[in-house]
Design a protein around this motif. Structure first.
Motif, short mmCIF file in Angstrom:
data_model
loop_
_atom_site.label_atom_id
_atom_site.label_comp_id
_atom_site.label_asym_id
_atom_site.label_seq_id
_atom_site.Cartn_x
_atom_site.Cartn_y
_atom_site.Cartn_z
N ARG A 29 -53.26 60.92 -73.49
CA ARG A 29 -52.41 61.96 -73.29
C ARG A 29 -52.23 62.79 -74.78
NH1 ARG A 29 -48.93 58.47 -71.92
NH2 ARG A 29 -47.18 57.91 -74.15
N VAL A 30 -52.54 61.56 -75.84
CA VAL A 30 -52.31 62.19 -77.20
C VAL A 30 -53.09 63.14 -77.30
CG1 VAL A 30 -52.25 61.96 -80.07
CG2 VAL A 30 -51.23 60.32 -78.10
N VAL A 31 -54.39 63.11 -77.28
CA VAL A 31 -55.15 64.49 -77.27
C VAL A 31 -54.82 65.86 -76.35
CG1 VAL A 31 -57.54 64.79 -76.43
CG2 VAL A 31 -57.31 62.78 -77.67
N GLN A 32 -54.63 65.54 -74.73
CA GLN A 32 -53.65 66.23 -74.57
C GLN A 32 -52.79 67.13 -74.70
OE1 GLN A 32 -55.47 67.86 -71.57
NE2 GLN A 32 -54.23 69.82 -71.63
N ALA A 33 -51.96 66.42 -75.40
CA ALA A 33 -50.88 67.50 -76.50
C ALA A 33 -51.59 67.90 -77.37
CB ALA A 33 -49.79 66.38 -76.56
N PHE A 77 -55.71 57.35 -84.31
CA PHE A 77 -56.98 58.61 -84.71
C PHE A 77 -56.66 58.11 -86.21
CE2 PHE A 77 -54.94 59.89 -81.02
CZ PHE A 77 -56.38 59.64 -79.98
N GLY A 78 -56.07 57.51 -87.11
CA GLY A 78 -56.08 57.86 -88.60
C GLY A 78 -55.51 58.59 -89.38
N LYS A 112 -54.54 63.10 -88.48
CA LYS A 112 -54.32 64.86 -87.44
C LYS A 112 -55.84 65.32 -88.01
CE LYS A 112 -52.95 68.69 -89.90
NZ LYS A 112 -51.88 70.05 -90.27
N ASP A 113 -57.27 65.15 -88.83
CA ASP A 113 -59.02 65.05 -88.62
C ASP A 113 -59.05 64.59 -87.93
OD1 ASP A 113 -58.30 67.19 -90.98
OD2 ASP A 113 -59.61 66.13 -91.97
N GLY A 114 -58.83 62.65 -87.72
CA GLY A 114 -59.64 61.76 -86.46
C GLY A 114 -58.92 62.66 -85.27
N LEU A 115 -58.03 63.31 -84.71
CA LEU A 115 -57.46 63.62 -84.15
C LEU A 115 -57.97 65.24 -83.65
CD1 LEU A 115 -55.53 63.79 -81.17
CD2 LEU A 115 -53.28 64.67 -82.87
N PHE A 116 -57.68 65.83 -84.11
CA PHE A 116 -58.73 67.27 -84.63
C PHE A 116 -60.13 66.81 -84.19
CE2 PHE A 116 -60.87 71.10 -84.57
CZ PHE A 116 -59.45 72.35 -85.51
N ASP A 117 -61.14 65.58 -84.60
CA ASP A 117 -61.96 65.24 -83.75
C ASP A 117 -61.94 64.95 -82.48
OD1 ASP A 117 -63.71 66.03 -86.49
OD2 ASP A 117 -63.49 63.51 -87.19
#
Length: 200
Positions: A24-28, A61-62, A64-69
């Motif tokens: 859900r977080v990745v999709q958002a 994800f650690g 924003k960069d980890g989430l972007f990856d």
């Protein structure tokens, strides 16, 4: 005392819940980052869109960069699914490519524009280039020469003829219809078929 079966069920349910939250977080994040510059997006923006806390995102994800990856990985996986086409079938290949570009092209162009100053965007762009090249080698396997300079030259031509910036030029900058733009790409891909020279 909790039985082994109940413990396994509880652990499985917790793992499933964590994975659902992560997805859900990745999709958002993908939706937010599709239309806004990386510098404009905060974890709070994404947390609000996903209905979670900022700490939840950090835990998964650690930062924003980890989430972007993670978003880049998810987009790449979906791209692999979306671009299914029979080897050598130029109309089907171009149609699959355009379906992907129409769905994700604007976001991809936005990410590419940031790759020199946002490390995660640079990693995503490099990964996407590698995937696109591998895809071209698969779908045009019937026409590419054997290993060597001729194969590299043919691959470079096919890459240029199918690049996302060509889609952007036709669809966004010149305002061509999708039908006309697809026809233009089919014409280009057909014109650079290395077999034409061998048959001459």
């Amino acid at each position: 005392m909790e039985s082994e079966g109940k413990r396994a069920y509880r652990m499985g349910a917790r793992a499933a819940a964590l994975e659902a939250t992560r997805a859900r977080v990745v999709q958002a994040a993908a939706e937010v980052l599709a239309s806004r510059w990386h510098d404009e997006v905060t974890l709070q923006h994404i947390a609000d869109a996903a209905g979670v806390s900022v700490q939840t995102i950090v835990n998964h994800f650690g930062g924003k960069d980890g989430l972007f990856d993670a978003v880049a990985d998810a987009v790449a996986a979906q791209t692999e699914i979306n671009r299914q086409a029979p080897v050598g079938d130029v109309p089907a290949i171009v149609a699959a490519l355009f379906a992907d570009y129409e769905r994700q092209g604007d976001a991809n162009v936005l990410w590419i524009a940031q790759m020199d100053r946002v490390p995660a965007a640079g990693r995503a762009a490099a990964h996407a280039r590698g995937l696109h090249r591998a895809w071209l080698e698969r779908v045009f396997a019937d026409r590419l020469p054997a290993e060597g300079p001729a194969r590299e030259h043919a691959l470079n031509l096919h890459y240029a003829a199918t690049d996302i910036y060509l889609w952007k030029l036709w669809r966004r900058d010149l305002g061509m219809s999708r039908e006309d733009a697809e026809q233009a790409m089919r014409d280009l891909v057909t014109a650079i078929d290395p077999r034409r020279d061998r048959r001459a």
